[in-house]
Scaffold this motif. Sequence first.
Motif, mmCIF file in Angstrom:
data_model
loop_
_atom_site.group_PDB
_atom_site.id
_atom_site.type_symbol
_atom_site.label_atom_id
_atom_site.label_comp_id
_atom_site.label_asym_id
_atom_site.label_seq_id
_atom_site.Cartn_x
_atom_site.Cartn_y
_atom_site.Cartn_z
ATOM 1 N N GLY A 46 -22.715 -51.262 3.419
ATOM 2 C CA GLY A 46 -21.672 -51.042 2.416
ATOM 3 C C GLY A 46 -22.155 -50.150 1.289
ATOM 4 O O GLY A 46 -21.411 -49.290 0.787
ATOM 5 N N ALA A 47 -23.423 -50.297 0.899
ATOM 6 C CA ALA A 47 -23.982 -49.456 -0.157
ATOM 7 C C ALA A 47 -24.069 -48.004 0.299
ATOM 8 O O ALA A 47 -23.910 -47.085 -0.503
ATOM 9 C CB ALA A 47 -25.365 -49.963 -0.550
ATOM 10 N N TYR A 48 -24.281 -47.793 1.585
ATOM 11 C CA TYR A 48 -24.342 -46.431 2.113
ATOM 12 C C TYR A 48 -23.036 -45.691 1.839
ATOM 13 O O TYR A 48 -23.039 -44.519 1.468
ATOM 14 C CB TYR A 48 -24.638 -46.472 3.610
ATOM 15 C CG TYR A 48 -24.549 -45.123 4.279
ATOM 16 C CD1 TYR A 48 -25.596 -44.216 4.166
ATOM 17 C CD2 TYR A 48 -23.432 -44.761 5.010
ATOM 18 C CE1 TYR A 48 -25.525 -42.985 4.773
ATOM 19 C CE2 TYR A 48 -23.356 -43.529 5.619
ATOM 20 C CZ TYR A 48 -24.400 -42.643 5.498
ATOM 21 O OH TYR A 48 -24.323 -41.416 6.092
ATOM 22 N N PHE A 49 -21.918 -46.359 2.010
ATOM 23 C CA PHE A 49 -20.623 -45.708 1.799
ATOM 24 C C PHE A 49 -20.298 -45.518 0.320
ATOM 25 O O PHE A 49 -19.482 -44.678 -0.027
ATOM 26 C CB PHE A 49 -19.508 -46.489 2.493
ATOM 27 C CG PHE A 49 -19.612 -46.422 3.987
ATOM 28 C CD1 PHE A 49 -19.370 -45.241 4.650
ATOM 29 C CD2 PHE A 49 -19.987 -47.529 4.726
ATOM 30 C CE1 PHE A 49 -19.486 -45.154 6.032
ATOM 31 C CE2 PHE A 49 -20.098 -47.464 6.101
ATOM 32 C CZ PHE A 49 -19.853 -46.267 6.754
ATOM 33 N N LEU A 50 -20.930 -46.290 -0.552
ATOM 34 C CA LEU A 50 -20.714 -46.139 -1.993
ATOM 35 C C LEU A 50 -21.762 -45.240 -2.645
ATOM 36 O O LEU A 50 -21.737 -45.056 -3.858
ATOM 37 C CB LEU A 50 -20.742 -47.517 -2.668
ATOM 38 C CG LEU A 50 -19.597 -48.447 -2.335
ATOM 39 C CD1 LEU A 50 -19.858 -49.825 -2.925
ATOM 40 C CD2 LEU A 50 -18.297 -47.884 -2.865
ATOM 41 N N CYS A 51 -22.667 -44.690 -1.856
ATOM 42 C CA CYS A 51 -23.753 -43.861 -2.375
ATOM 43 C C CYS A 51 -23.196 -42.698 -3.200
ATOM 44 O O CYS A 51 -22.212 -42.070 -2.812
ATOM 45 C CB CYS A 51 -24.569 -43.331 -1.203
ATOM 46 S SG CYS A 51 -25.910 -42.255 -1.684
ATOM 47 N N PRO A 52 -23.804 -42.392 -4.345
ATOM 48 C CA PRO A 52 -23.315 -41.288 -5.173
ATOM 49 C C PRO A 52 -23.309 -39.936 -4.470
ATOM 50 O O PRO A 52 -22.523 -39.068 -4.838
ATOM 51 C CB PRO A 52 -24.285 -41.273 -6.362
ATOM 52 C CG PRO A 52 -24.806 -42.651 -6.430
ATOM 53 C CD PRO A 52 -24.867 -43.144 -5.016
ATOM 54 N N CYS A 53 -24.141 -39.727 -3.478
ATOM 55 C CA CYS A 53 -24.107 -38.447 -2.775
ATOM 56 C C CYS A 53 -22.845 -38.320 -1.921
ATOM 57 O O CYS A 53 -22.441 -37.222 -1.564
ATOM 58 C CB CYS A 53 -25.358 -38.245 -1.927
ATOM 59 S SG CYS A 53 -25.568 -39.419 -0.596
ATOM 60 N N GLY A 83 -16.161 -42.194 -10.945
ATOM 61 C CA GLY A 83 -17.522 -41.951 -10.464
ATOM 62 C C GLY A 83 -18.525 -42.901 -11.075
ATOM 63 O O GLY A 83 -19.420 -43.404 -10.393
ATOM 64 N N VAL A 84 -18.383 -43.169 -12.365
ATOM 65 C CA VAL A 84 -19.288 -44.112 -13.040
ATOM 66 C C VAL A 84 -19.119 -45.517 -12.463
ATOM 67 O O VAL A 84 -20.097 -46.209 -12.175
ATOM 68 C CB VAL A 84 -19.041 -44.091 -14.565
ATOM 69 C CG1 VAL A 84 -19.744 -45.247 -15.249
ATOM 70 C CG2 VAL A 84 -19.479 -42.765 -15.158
ATOM 71 N N VAL A 85 -17.871 -45.931 -12.277
ATOM 72 C CA VAL A 85 -17.613 -47.259 -11.720
ATOM 73 C C VAL A 85 -18.173 -47.369 -10.300
ATOM 74 O O VAL A 85 -18.817 -48.372 -9.951
ATOM 75 C CB VAL A 85 -16.102 -47.578 -11.746
ATOM 76 C CG1 VAL A 85 -15.777 -48.805 -10.918
ATOM 77 C CG2 VAL A 85 -15.623 -47.758 -13.170
ATOM 78 N N LEU A 86 -17.962 -46.331 -9.471
ATOM 79 C CA LEU A 86 -18.478 -46.372 -8.100
ATOM 80 C C LEU A 86 -20.006 -46.352 -8.070
ATOM 81 O O LEU A 86 -20.628 -46.984 -7.217
ATOM 82 C CB LEU A 86 -17.910 -45.219 -7.284
ATOM 83 C CG LEU A 86 -16.445 -45.359 -6.877
ATOM 84 C CD1 LEU A 86 -15.977 -44.111 -6.137
ATOM 85 C CD2 LEU A 86 -16.235 -46.580 -5.999
ATOM 86 N N THR A 87 -20.633 -45.638 -8.996
ATOM 87 C CA THR A 87 -22.094 -45.604 -9.049
ATOM 88 C C THR A 87 -22.660 -46.960 -9.453
ATOM 89 O O THR A 87 -23.651 -47.430 -8.879
ATOM 90 C CB THR A 87 -22.564 -44.509 -10.019
ATOM 91 O OG1 THR A 87 -22.032 -43.254 -9.576
ATOM 92 C CG2 THR A 87 -24.074 -44.431 -10.071
ATOM 93 N N ILE A 88 -22.044 -47.604 -10.427
ATOM 94 C CA ILE A 88 -22.478 -48.950 -10.818
ATOM 95 C C ILE A 88 -22.267 -49.932 -9.677
ATOM 96 O O ILE A 88 -23.129 -50.767 -9.387
ATOM 97 C CB ILE A 88 -21.746 -49.401 -12.097
ATOM 98 C CG1 ILE A 88 -22.222 -48.564 -13.285
ATOM 99 C CG2 ILE A 88 -21.954 -50.881 -12.368
ATOM 100 C CD1 ILE A 88 -21.414 -48.748 -14.541
ATOM 101 N N LEU A 89 -21.132 -49.809 -8.993
ATOM 102 C CA LEU A 89 -20.853 -50.661 -7.840
ATOM 103 C C LEU A 89 -21.890 -50.428 -6.739
ATOM 104 O O LEU A 89 -22.365 -51.380 -6.108
ATOM 105 C CB LEU A 89 -19.441 -50.402 -7.330
ATOM 106 C CG LEU A 89 -18.901 -51.320 -6.257
ATOM 107 C CD1 LEU A 89 -18.837 -52.755 -6.768
ATOM 108 C CD2 LEU A 89 -17.520 -50.860 -5.829
ATOM 109 N N TYR A 90 -22.271 -49.170 -6.530
ATOM 110 C CA TYR A 90 -23.303 -48.843 -5.543
ATOM 111 C C TYR A 90 -24.622 -49.539 -5.882
ATOM 112 O O TYR A 90 -25.258 -50.137 -5.011
ATOM 113 C CB TYR A 90 -23.501 -47.327 -5.493
ATOM 114 C CG TYR A 90 -24.786 -46.896 -4.842
ATOM 115 C CD1 TYR A 90 -24.947 -46.968 -3.463
ATOM 116 C CD2 TYR A 90 -25.855 -46.428 -5.598
ATOM 117 C CE1 TYR A 90 -26.135 -46.582 -2.862
ATOM 118 C CE2 TYR A 90 -27.041 -46.038 -5.001
ATOM 119 C CZ TYR A 90 -27.168 -46.118 -3.637
ATOM 120 O OH TYR A 90 -28.342 -45.747 -3.043
#
Length: 132
Positions: A46-53, A83-90
């Motif tokens: 799951g973290a792979y799909f939320l990765c900032p890249c 983007g900030v929210v998704l990065t924190i979630l990652y």
Amino acid sequence: MMISLSANEAEGRTARRQWAFLSKSSLPSDPTARKREKRGRWWLVGAYFLCPCHLPIALALGGIVFGGSALGAAITGNKIGTGVVLTILYALVLWRGFWHIRTAKRLVAAGESLVCSATGCSVEADSAGPAI
């Protein structure tokens, strides 16, 4: 110029490339530990799909999936905030996955111990037997 490796050097190279949490020898025989290990692996997927890249792809898919809705407008209108929210979630999902894997490695059955070296970790039977 050709460089040749001895058999021991070649074995050492392949052994170091293998990830410790992917080998079956590093799993305790305890079913609870195996379940926690699998759960940790799913968290890492799951973290792979939320990765900032992958953020541009995630934002585009979020805009398409939620297009025409209030959430879609919020995603496309607030790309930096999203983007900030998704990065924190990652970061949180990645931490949780590694936490599950670390706790699974600590769970060993009676008479076993986790032995780690520079080449990896393995669960081995205690030579003295289980402690009472």
